[in-house]
Scaffold this motif. Sequence first.
Motif, PDB file in Angstrom:
ATOM      1  N   PHE A 161       0.813  -1.215   0.000  1.00  0.00           N
ATOM      2  CA  PHE A 161       0.000   0.000   0.000  1.00  0.00           C
ATOM      3  C   PHE A 161       0.850   1.269   0.000  1.00  0.00           C
ATOM      4  O   PHE A 161       0.319   2.370  -0.178  1.00  0.00           O
ATOM      5  N   ALA A 162       2.155   1.107   0.192  1.00  0.00           N
ATOM      6  CA  ALA A 162       3.043   2.273   0.285  1.00  0.00           C
ATOM      7  C   ALA A 162       4.074   2.319  -0.827  1.00  0.00           C
ATOM      8  O   ALA A 162       4.773   3.332  -0.966  1.00  0.00           O
ATOM      9  N   VAL A 163       4.165   1.263  -1.622  1.00  0.00           N
ATOM     10  CA  VAL A 163       5.267   1.170  -2.582  1.00  0.00           C
ATOM     11  C   VAL A 163       5.199   2.276  -3.635  1.00  0.00           C
ATOM     12  O   VAL A 163       6.237   2.800  -4.075  1.00  0.00           O
ATOM     13  N   ASP A 164       3.997   2.670  -4.038  1.00  0.00           N
ATOM     14  CA  ASP A 164       3.881   3.748  -5.029  1.00  0.00           C
ATOM     15  C   ASP A 164       4.423   5.052  -4.455  1.00  0.00           C
ATOM     16  O   ASP A 164       5.136   5.796  -5.138  1.00  0.00           O
ATOM     17  N   ARG A 165       4.085   5.346  -3.202  1.00  0.00           N
ATOM     18  CA  ARG A 165       4.593   6.566  -2.556  1.00  0.00           C
ATOM     19  C   ARG A 165       6.115   6.506  -2.424  1.00  0.00           C
ATOM     20  O   ARG A 165       6.800   7.512  -2.636  1.00  0.00           O
ATOM     21  N   ILE A 166       6.630   5.335  -2.096  1.00  0.00           N
ATOM     22  CA  ILE A 166       8.079   5.191  -1.958  1.00  0.00           C
ATOM     23  C   ILE A 166       8.775   5.396  -3.299  1.00  0.00           C
ATOM     24  O   ILE A 166       9.795   6.090  -3.397  1.00  0.00           O
ATOM     25  N   GLU A 167       8.214   4.813  -4.349  1.00  0.00           N
ATOM     26  CA  GLU A 167       8.820   4.929  -5.680  1.00  0.00           C
ATOM     27  C   GLU A 167       8.904   6.375  -6.151  1.00  0.00           C
ATOM     28  O   GLU A 167       9.870   6.777  -6.812  1.00  0.00           O
ATOM     29  N   HIS A 168       7.894   7.166  -5.816  1.00  0.00           N
ATOM     30  CA  HIS A 168       7.838   8.536  -6.316  1.00  0.00           C
ATOM     31  C   HIS A 168       8.396   9.553  -5.322  1.00  0.00           C
ATOM     32  O   HIS A 168       8.328  10.763  -5.565  1.00  0.00           O
TER      33      HIS A 168
END
Length: 283
Positions: free
Chosen positions: A66-73
């Motif tokens: 649930f957090a990987v998109d935020r981490i990637e960007h």
Amino acid sequence: MDNIKITHLKDEFLAFYNQAITSKADPDERFELWRQLYGFSVTQLGNHDDQLTRDMLDHAFPQYAFAVDRIEHFEPNAEEISTMLTAVKEELNYFPPVHMSIVFFVGNFESDPFLQTDELDHITLYYPIEKDLRQLDLAKELARAVYCLKLGDSSPFAKSVAHITLQEGIALHTAEKVNTSFALSAPSYSWMNVCNQEPNRIMINLLPHIKRNDYEALYSFTKGRGASGFFNEAIFVGWVTVKHLLDKGRALSELAAIPEEEVTALLEQTLYNVLDTAYFAKP
């Protein structure tokens, strides 16, 4: 001129996470991948406990989806951080050049920001990015760093419950003053609202512990449940006592310059004054 070195560990974390997902690694294989490709743990700074680190990873891993998109960007804004540091320094009346590092890392959803110094007294702020990064929280951590530098304190770690209470109060109020986008009457923390239900009991029950410097006390009054059964009791009391001192005409820069040996007496007397005001308020 301030010199802030900003780095992040998101690429190392994503290499681990993507390989663990792609290979459908079991928990043992996943932990080995974590050690090989990422390996950053908040426990490594004082607690070399692989089992604890493994337990924390096992607990956090399902939440990363649930957090990987935020981490990637995630991309740190160096100009914004520099502007915020300048504002913090002005509020605390600290003008020497600051040389510090900021390392953004992926924690376990319970990781808190923390400071560390090396043998040359270079200060490093470690900041987790798996949760939303709020300007208010970042300003608070920069205030803690400047507070340590202003005192000439080579160790950012709390000396006692009184010490961490004052430090957190100063940091919270500094963040509120410099961060206009969060210019609220009180910090926007859910635990603050809970503690506000019984502020006097929290202050009364914290008083006998203000001289304690053992790990159990420092943990329970900041991250665990304190003497009254609430989370973050010392941080709440720090907010209340510093607010009282500011209302009486003291300045944050003045409070941040109080020598360590005077902190306990100041906090104790301020708590008594706050409680007197609460119980014997004059019309």
